[in-house]
Design an enzyme around this catalytic site. Structure first.
Site, mmCIF file in Angstrom:
data_model
loop_
_atom_site.group_PDB
_atom_site.id
_atom_site.type_symbol
_atom_site.label_atom_id
_atom_site.label_comp_id
_atom_site.label_asym_id
_atom_site.label_seq_id
_atom_site.Cartn_x
_atom_site.Cartn_y
_atom_site.Cartn_z
ATOM 1 N N GLU A 1 -10.145 -7.650 9.232
ATOM 2 C CA GLU A 1 -9.820 -8.786 10.102
ATOM 3 C C GLU A 1 -10.364 -8.549 11.521
ATOM 4 O OE1 GLU A 1 -8.340 -11.618 9.083
ATOM 5 O OE2 GLU A 1 -7.767 -12.542 10.988
ATOM 6 N N ALA B 1 2.465 1.069 8.359
ATOM 7 C CA ALA B 1 3.412 0.059 8.841
ATOM 8 C C ALA B 1 2.735 -0.872 9.838
ATOM 9 C CB ALA B 1 4.612 0.736 9.502
ATOM 10 N N LEU C 1 8.414 1.744 14.422
ATOM 11 C CA LEU C 1 7.223 1.836 15.270
ATOM 12 C C LEU C 1 7.518 1.442 16.716
ATOM 13 C CD1 LEU C 1 4.315 0.317 13.137
ATOM 14 C CD2 LEU C 1 4.838 2.713 13.555
ATOM 15 N N ARG D 1 1.627 -7.428 -4.177
ATOM 16 C CA ARG D 1 1.259 -8.126 -2.946
ATOM 17 C C ARG D 1 2.376 -9.090 -2.539
ATOM 18 N NH1 ARG D 1 -1.619 -7.992 1.719
ATOM 19 N NH2 ARG D 1 -3.701 -8.888 1.524
ATOM 20 N N TYR E 1 -3.294 -10.812 15.286
ATOM 21 C CA TYR E 1 -3.254 -9.646 14.400
ATOM 22 C C TYR E 1 -4.563 -8.860 14.488
ATOM 23 C CZ TYR E 1 -3.621 -7.067 9.977
ATOM 24 O OH TYR E 1 -3.825 -6.082 9.034
ATOM 25 N N SER F 1 -8.493 -2.749 9.783
ATOM 26 C CA SER F 1 -8.643 -3.935 8.930
ATOM 27 C C SER F 1 -9.970 -4.647 9.149
ATOM 28 C CB SER F 1 -7.494 -4.906 9.249
ATOM 29 O OG SER F 1 -7.755 -6.170 8.700
ATOM 30 N N ASP G 1 0.827 -1.214 0.000
ATOM 31 C CA ASP G 1 0.000 0.000 0.000
ATOM 32 C C ASP G 1 0.856 1.256 0.000
ATOM 33 O OD1 ASP G 1 -1.962 -1.868 0.266
ATOM 34 O OD2 ASP G 1 -2.862 -1.021 2.076
HETATM 35 P P1 NAP Z 1 2.837 -4.924 3.821
HETATM 36 O O1 NAP Z 1 3.034 -5.030 2.341
HETATM 37 O O2 NAP Z 1 3.097 -6.105 4.673
HETATM 38 O O3 NAP Z 1 3.771 -3.708 4.336
HETATM 39 C C1 NAP Z 1 4.010 -3.511 5.704
HETATM 40 C C2 NAP Z 1 4.986 -2.336 5.872
HETATM 41 O O4 NAP Z 1 5.186 -2.105 7.274
HETATM 42 C C3 NAP Z 1 6.365 -2.560 5.243
HETATM 43 O O5 NAP Z 1 6.770 -1.360 4.645
HETATM 44 C C4 NAP Z 1 7.237 -2.849 6.481
HETATM 45 O O6 NAP Z 1 8.578 -2.471 6.305
HETATM 46 C C5 NAP Z 1 6.585 -1.922 7.489
HETATM 47 N N1 NAP Z 1 6.902 -2.239 8.894
HETATM 48 C C6 NAP Z 1 6.655 -3.403 9.539
HETATM 49 N N2 NAP Z 1 7.054 -3.300 10.814
HETATM 50 C C7 NAP Z 1 7.587 -2.063 10.987
HETATM 51 C C8 NAP Z 1 8.167 -1.346 12.081
HETATM 52 N N3 NAP Z 1 8.327 -1.906 13.291
HETATM 53 N N4 NAP Z 1 8.566 -0.069 11.901
HETATM 54 C C9 NAP Z 1 8.439 0.510 10.691
HETATM 55 N N5 NAP Z 1 7.906 -0.108 9.610
HETATM 56 C C10 NAP Z 1 7.482 -1.382 9.765
HETATM 57 O O7 NAP Z 1 1.353 -4.430 4.159
HETATM 58 P P2 NAP Z 1 0.228 -3.785 3.188
HETATM 59 O O8 NAP Z 1 -0.549 -4.885 2.555
HETATM 60 O O9 NAP Z 1 0.842 -2.727 2.367
HETATM 61 O O10 NAP Z 1 -0.742 -3.156 4.283
HETATM 62 C C11 NAP Z 1 -0.535 -1.823 4.755
HETATM 63 C C12 NAP Z 1 -1.268 -1.654 6.072
HETATM 64 O O11 NAP Z 1 -2.666 -1.883 5.876
HETATM 65 C C13 NAP Z 1 -0.843 -2.615 7.180
HETATM 66 O O12 NAP Z 1 -0.958 -1.928 8.408
HETATM 67 C C14 NAP Z 1 -1.873 -3.724 7.110
HETATM 68 O O13 NAP Z 1 -1.991 -4.373 8.358
HETATM 69 C C15 NAP Z 1 -3.110 -2.922 6.751
HETATM 70 N N6 NAP Z 1 -4.167 -3.615 6.011
HETATM 71 C C16 NAP Z 1 -3.864 -4.265 4.852
HETATM 72 C C17 NAP Z 1 -4.878 -4.859 4.133
HETATM 73 C C18 NAP Z 1 -4.595 -5.576 2.829
HETATM 74 O O14 NAP Z 1 -5.465 -6.334 2.372
HETATM 75 N N7 NAP Z 1 -3.450 -5.341 2.210
HETATM 76 C C19 NAP Z 1 -6.209 -4.787 4.584
HETATM 77 C C20 NAP Z 1 -6.464 -4.095 5.758
HETATM 78 C C21 NAP Z 1 -5.440 -3.492 6.462
HETATM 79 P P3 NAP Z 1 9.731 -3.500 5.802
HETATM 80 O O15 NAP Z 1 9.742 -3.363 4.286
HETATM 81 O O16 NAP Z 1 10.939 -2.972 6.459
HETATM 82 O O17 NAP Z 1 9.335 -4.880 6.238
HETATM 83 O O1 G4F Z 2 -4.342 -13.737 1.887
HETATM 84 P P1 G4F Z 2 -4.490 -14.018 3.327
HETATM 85 O O2 G4F Z 2 -3.277 -14.457 4.071
HETATM 86 O O3 G4F Z 2 -5.137 -12.701 3.968
HETATM 87 P P2 G4F Z 2 -5.940 -12.425 5.334
HETATM 88 O O4 G4F Z 2 -5.608 -13.394 6.393
HETATM 89 O O5 G4F Z 2 -7.388 -12.265 4.983
HETATM 90 O O6 G4F Z 2 -5.318 -11.028 5.780
HETATM 91 C C1 G4F Z 2 -5.122 -9.978 4.835
HETATM 92 O O7 G4F Z 2 -6.286 -9.184 4.789
HETATM 93 C C2 G4F Z 2 -6.593 -8.491 6.025
HETATM 94 C C3 G4F Z 2 -7.891 -7.720 5.772
HETATM 95 O O8 G4F Z 2 -8.993 -8.527 6.097
HETATM 96 C C4 G4F Z 2 -5.433 -7.596 6.353
HETATM 97 F F1 G4F Z 2 -5.708 -6.864 7.477
HETATM 98 C C5 G4F Z 2 -4.174 -8.420 6.565
HETATM 99 O O9 G4F Z 2 -3.070 -7.559 6.834
HETATM 100 C C6 G4F Z 2 -3.891 -9.185 5.272
HETATM 101 O O10 G4F Z 2 -3.557 -8.249 4.280
HETATM 102 O O11 G4F Z 2 -5.614 -15.152 3.561
HETATM 103 C C7 G4F Z 2 -6.906 -15.034 3.020
HETATM 104 C C8 G4F Z 2 -7.667 -16.338 3.223
HETATM 105 C C9 G4F Z 2 -7.656 -16.859 4.669
HETATM 106 O O12 G4F Z 2 -8.949 -17.266 5.027
HETATM 107 C C10 G4F Z 2 -6.735 -18.074 4.618
HETATM 108 O O13 G4F Z 2 -7.055 -19.102 5.570
HETATM 109 O O14 G4F Z 2 -7.061 -17.356 2.431
HETATM 110 C C11 G4F Z 2 -6.998 -18.544 3.204
HETATM 111 N N1 G4F Z 2 -5.916 -19.391 2.680
HETATM 112 C C12 G4F Z 2 -6.078 -20.648 2.177
HETATM 113 N N2 G4F Z 2 -4.903 -21.157 1.840
HETATM 114 C C13 G4F Z 2 -4.613 -19.100 2.657
HETATM 115 C C14 G4F Z 2 -3.958 -20.213 2.129
HETATM 116 N N3 G4F Z 2 -3.930 -17.982 3.038
HETATM 117 C C15 G4F Z 2 -2.579 -17.983 2.872
HETATM 118 N N4 G4F Z 2 -1.887 -16.865 3.209
HETATM 119 N N5 G4F Z 2 -1.898 -19.064 2.368
HETATM 120 C C16 G4F Z 2 -2.539 -20.217 1.986
HETATM 121 O O15 G4F Z 2 -1.921 -21.176 1.551
#
Ligand code: NAP
Ligand code: G4F
Length: 319
Positions: free
Chosen positions: A125, A79, A57, A182, A147, A123, A13
């Site tokens: 979640e 983050a 953080l 991703r 989480y 989230s 993101d």
């Molecule tokens: P991501 O690709 O896993 O990126 C996480 C970022 O956080 C990376 O830049 C990582 O840096 C940084 N980070 C982790 N720990 C840190 C720390 N202690 N201090 C400073 N930076 C730190 O996650 P994303 O998918 O872009 O998601 C962005 C945010 O939205 C997260 O908070 C996630 O929980 C939330 N979110 C995501 C989704 C989704 O579906 N993608 C949905 C809902 C909420 P490094 O590169 O150094 O590891």
């Molecule tokens: O892609 P996932 O690991 O995402 P999850 O757990 O939904 O979390 C993501 O979305 C959240 C928003 O709701 C964010 F807050 C969070 O940071 C992250 O970005 O898993 C999605 C689904 C789960 O139900 C999991 O059990 O896919 C199912 N799944 C089935 N097989 C799997 C797998 N997930 C993963 N990672 N790997 C598998 O092999």
């Protein structure tokens, strides 16, 4: 020129949000943590237009120093330890980053400049074992992972600083959003990358966990637009961001394998190692408030998203 600081700029993101803000004329600062090697892969193409500052953080003085040097008008806290399975193996660290880290951010803002506008990445979640479908801003929370619990804390401390100190703090309750950037461990990317590897003869099989789980999957590029819109309003508020459609992991697999002309029955198996101690069975969001108040709409459908990801993996792995 407005100035924004993004934590998590090296993540999925963060990279899309940085592009989005640069396109709108922002001066963009990214907070990065110190590592023995740089992890700038997702922002390499815009690195010369960004300002990077070190911070973590876990370390409040580094956050205050980052705000003092960047002097941001807006802070986007993206983050986190964001991978749900890791939150069972590292529950305390997840709480430190993803929960208490938000308080450190808010407290640093309060002390350096309480007029800064703050976005917190909450989230879906948090809804966990869902109490109603679809989920809205008012749906009760019932997280199912360390989480999810940590994100509930981050969500409510953001609301609390808004109510306690009259700070401009918004929380975006974002449902799953994906892209070619991703991380490879998340299920969408694991499946698109896996299908392409099998197609190209680089792998033979793909092992997954629960194929029945349902998610409301959107495109990350659409979702960072919503983050920005939240901080442009007259009053701070919280918003669900979602497509309103849900799909099983099995459907995701069918689409990705069809895209490369393969039958998943020949290549996909399930492995208990990928099944979670507690599952979130179904998520589907109602983004009516965001549509009405922010004028936000998702543009990319689930089918288009998976095709985009498969094509990007094909291009990457073929070259
Ligand atoms: P991501 O690709 O896993 O990126 C996480 C970022 O956080 C990376 O830049 C990582 O840096 C940084 N980070 C982790 N720990 C840190 C720390 N202690 N201090 C400073 N930076 C730190 O996650 P994303 O998918 O872009 O998601 C962005 C945010 O939205 C997260 O908070 C996630 O929980 C939330 N979110 C995501 C989704 C989704 O579906 N993608 C949905 C809902 C909420 P490094 O590169 O150094 O590891
Ligand atoms: O892609 P996932 O690991 O995402 P999850 O757990 O939904 O979390 C993501 O979305 C959240 C928003 O709701 C964010 F807050 C969070 O940071 C992250 O970005 O898993 C999605 C689904 C789960 O139900 C999991 O059990 O896919 C199912 N799944 C089935 N097989 C799997 C797998 N997930 C993963 N990672 N790997 C598998 O092999």
């Amino acid at each position: 020129m407005p100035t924004a600081l993004i934590t998590g700029i090296t993540g999925q993101d963060g990279s899309y949000l940085a592009e989005f803000l640069l396109d709108r004329g922002y001066e963009v600062w990214g907070m990065v943590r110190r590592a023995s090697t740089d992890s700038h892969e997702r922002i390499d193409h815009i690195l010369d237009r960004l300002h990077l500052v070190q911070g973590d953080l876990l370390d409040q003085p580094s956050l205050m120093a980052a705000f003092a040097v960047a002097e941001p008008d807006e802070v986007y806290n993206l983050a986190a330890q964001s991978f749900v399975p890791t939150s069972w193996s590292q529950p305390v660290l997840t709480a430190e980053f993803t929960a208490v880290g938000v308080t450190r951010m808010l407290e640093a803002i309060r002390q350096v400049n309480p007029a800064i506008r703050f976005y917190q990445a909450s989230s879906s979640e948090m809804f966990g074992m869902v109490r109603e479908t679809p989920q809205t801003e008012l749906t009760p929370l019932h997280p199912r992972s360390p989480y999810g619990v940590a994100k509930c804390y981050g969500h409510y401390i953001t609301v609390n600083y808004r109510e306690s100190y009259d700070m401009f703090c918004c929380s975006g309750i974002l449902f799953n959003h994906e892209s070619p950037r991703r991380g490879l461990e998340f299920v969408t990317r694991k499946v698109t990358d896996g299908a392409v590897r099998i197609k190209l003869g680089l792998a033979e099989r793909l092992s997954l966990g629960n194929l029945d789980a349902q998610r409301d999957w959107g495109f990350a590029g659409d979702y960072v637009h919503a983050m920005w819109l939240m901080l442009q309003q007259d009053t701070p508020d919280d918003f669900v961001i979602a497509t309103g459609k849900t799909h099983t992991v099995e459907r995701l697999v069918e689409l990705a394998f069809a895209q490369v002309g393969l039958d998943p029955n020949d290549h996909v198996d399930t492995d208990p190692r990928f099944v979670r101690p507690a599952e979130v069975d179904i998520l589907v969001g109602d983004a009516t408030k965001a549509r009405t108040k922010l004028g936000w709409e998702p543009r990319v459908s689930f089918e288009e998203l998976i095709a985009m990801m498969v094509n990007a993996d094909l291009q990457r792995l073929s070259s």
